[in-house]
Scaffold this motif. Sequence first.
Motif, PDB file in Angstrom:
ATOM      1  N   ILE A 143      39.835  30.558  53.963  1.00  0.00           N
ATOM      2  CA  ILE A 143      40.147  31.857  53.832  1.00  0.00           C
ATOM      3  C   ILE A 143      39.463  32.706  52.575  1.00  0.00           C
ATOM      4  CG2 ILE A 143      41.535  33.976  54.239  1.00  0.00           C
ATOM      5  CD1 ILE A 143      43.357  31.791  55.737  1.00  0.00           C
TER       6      ILE A 143
ATOM      7  N   ALA B 168      39.367  36.453  50.803  1.00  0.00           N
ATOM      8  CA  ALA B 168      39.810  37.758  50.970  1.00  0.00           C
ATOM      9  C   ALA B 168      39.752  38.577  49.528  1.00  0.00           C
ATOM     10  CB  ALA B 168      41.157  37.728  51.529  1.00  0.00           C
ATOM     11  N   LYS B 169      39.474  39.797  49.538  1.00  0.00           N
ATOM     12  CA  LYS B 169      39.512  40.779  48.520  1.00  0.00           C
ATOM     13  C   LYS B 169      40.908  40.542  47.847  1.00  0.00           C
ATOM     14  CE  LYS B 169      35.453  43.370  49.744  1.00  0.00           C
ATOM     15  NZ  LYS B 169      34.943  44.804  49.724  1.00  0.00           N
TER      16      LYS B 169
ATOM     17  N   ALA C  99      45.587  40.174  48.734  1.00  0.00           N
ATOM     18  CA  ALA C  99      46.698  39.497  49.550  1.00  0.00           C
ATOM     19  C   ALA C  99      47.842  40.148  49.008  1.00  0.00           C
ATOM     20  CB  ALA C  99      46.619  37.916  49.744  1.00  0.00           C
TER      21      ALA C  99
ATOM     22  N   PHE D 145      46.380  38.893  54.100  1.00  0.00           N
ATOM     23  CA  PHE D 145      45.057  39.139  53.575  1.00  0.00           C
ATOM     24  C   PHE D 145      44.517  40.023  54.050  1.00  0.00           C
ATOM     25  CE2 PHE D 145      46.680  34.585  53.722  1.00  0.00           C
ATOM     26  CZ  PHE D 145      46.307  34.138  52.384  1.00  0.00           C
ATOM     27  N   ARG D 146      43.892  40.887  53.171  1.00  0.00           N
ATOM     28  CA  ARG D 146      43.044  42.186  53.573  1.00  0.00           C
ATOM     29  C   ARG D 146      41.700  41.677  53.472  1.00  0.00           C
ATOM     30  NH1 ARG D 146      46.921  46.111  53.127  1.00  0.00           N
ATOM     31  NH2 ARG D 146      48.889  45.016  52.943  1.00  0.00           N
ATOM     32  N   ASP D 147      40.897  42.314  54.445  1.00  0.00           N
ATOM     33  CA  ASP D 147      39.504  42.204  54.346  1.00  0.00           C
ATOM     34  C   ASP D 147      38.989  40.756  54.329  1.00  0.00           C
ATOM     35  OD1 ASP D 147      36.876  42.891  54.581  1.00  0.00           O
ATOM     36  OD2 ASP D 147      36.663  43.403  52.644  1.00  0.00           O
ATOM     37  N   ALA D 148      39.703  39.841  55.307  1.00  0.00           N
ATOM     38  CA  ALA D 148      39.248  38.428  55.163  1.00  0.00           C
ATOM     39  C   ALA D 148      38.224  37.811  55.890  1.00  0.00           C
ATOM     40  CB  ALA D 148      40.684  37.894  55.687  1.00  0.00           C
ATOM     41  N   ARG D 149      37.422  36.916  55.276  1.00  0.00           N
ATOM     42  CA  ARG D 149      36.649  36.269  56.095  1.00  0.00           C
ATOM     43  C   ARG D 149      37.358  34.619  56.333  1.00  0.00           C
ATOM     44  NH1 ARG D 149      31.497  35.869  52.865  1.00  0.00           N
ATOM     45  NH2 ARG D 149      32.872  36.017  51.066  1.00  0.00           N
TER      46      ARG D 149
ATOM     47  N   ARG E 132      35.795  37.554  60.940  1.00  0.00           N
ATOM     48  CA  ARG E 132      36.106  38.701  60.069  1.00  0.00           C
ATOM     49  C   ARG E 132      37.327  39.581  60.420  1.00  0.00           C
ATOM     50  NH1 ARG E 132      32.638  40.006  55.846  1.00  0.00           N
ATOM     51  NH2 ARG E 132      30.778  38.870  55.764  1.00  0.00           N
TER      52      ARG E 132
ATOM     53  N   ASP F 216      40.330  42.488  59.300  1.00  0.00           N
ATOM     54  CA  ASP F 216      40.820  43.453  58.260  1.00  0.00           C
ATOM     55  C   ASP F 216      41.984  43.138  57.433  1.00  0.00           C
ATOM     56  OD1 ASP F 216      38.669  45.041  58.519  1.00  0.00           O
ATOM     57  OD2 ASP F 216      39.562  46.129  60.204  1.00  0.00           O
TER      58      ASP F 216
ATOM     59  N   TYR G 104      44.847  39.761  58.047  1.00  0.00           N
ATOM     60  CA  TYR G 104      44.951  38.334  58.585  1.00  0.00           C
ATOM     61  C   TYR G 104      46.480  37.819  58.126  1.00  0.00           C
ATOM     62  CZ  TYR G 104      44.533  33.471  59.445  1.00  0.00           C
ATOM     63  OH  TYR G 104      45.005  31.873  59.919  1.00  0.00           O
TER      64      TYR G 104
END
Length: 242
Positions: free
Chosen positions: A199, A201-202, A204, A213-217, A231, A233, A235
């Motif tokens: 994961i 993410a920018k 959490a 988690f915000r803006d997570a891949r 992806r 927004d 998670y």
Amino acid sequence: MHGSRLGRPGWMLRRQLLVSALKRFLGGELFLVGIMVLAELFSSMWKLLAMEAALGDILRWVGAGIPARALDVLPVALLFGVTLSLAELHADGEFLAICSSGIRLQSLSTPLIIFSIALGGFILVSGNGFLASVGRERDRLYASMTGQKSQSRQASNISILARSGTILYRAGYYDPKEERLADVDLVRREAGKGPLVRILAKSARWDGSRWEFRDARIYTRLPGGSWAEERKDLYADPILDE
């Protein structure tokens, strides 16, 4: 043959060694905790007095720090108790007599080994939950008394292994006051099978029971060995609760 020689005398010797080590362990624990608490109190006393902090708040702050200090010195106190007990047996000549009777050191120290394993499990479990919440409350109390930021400073470039090493947290920045992570890289793996999920993410944020988690891949390994990317927004996973 060893079993026949042990019998009741062997049981009594094991109990005697365990009781002796536990007494010294508790004494060492109290002594070390007292030293650490007093050292921390004296180093912060001038600041607390300058801010005219109430005596009740100071006592609450000191008391809230005792559980963490007690946990920190547990291994040292146990080492102190075991070492001193065995040294006393050796100095009195009892250790030589015990070994000459056919009782092995491994058998004699079995209760201590069991106690050490149980103590290690307690330390592992107590690091989360109660101690974490007490530490946060202590930091808030310190901040309210001094008007400064809490003593738990922000940390950068941290890595933490959780759940017996199956989850690795990496973050570029951690703010304990805001309970927020930044630049998060998390890997979830299975023993002997490599990584299963990654994961990125920018940021959490802690919601009280887990990380969001915000803006997570999210990269997931498929049965064939390839990876799938998703992806989101926002998670969250209940297992990510370190």
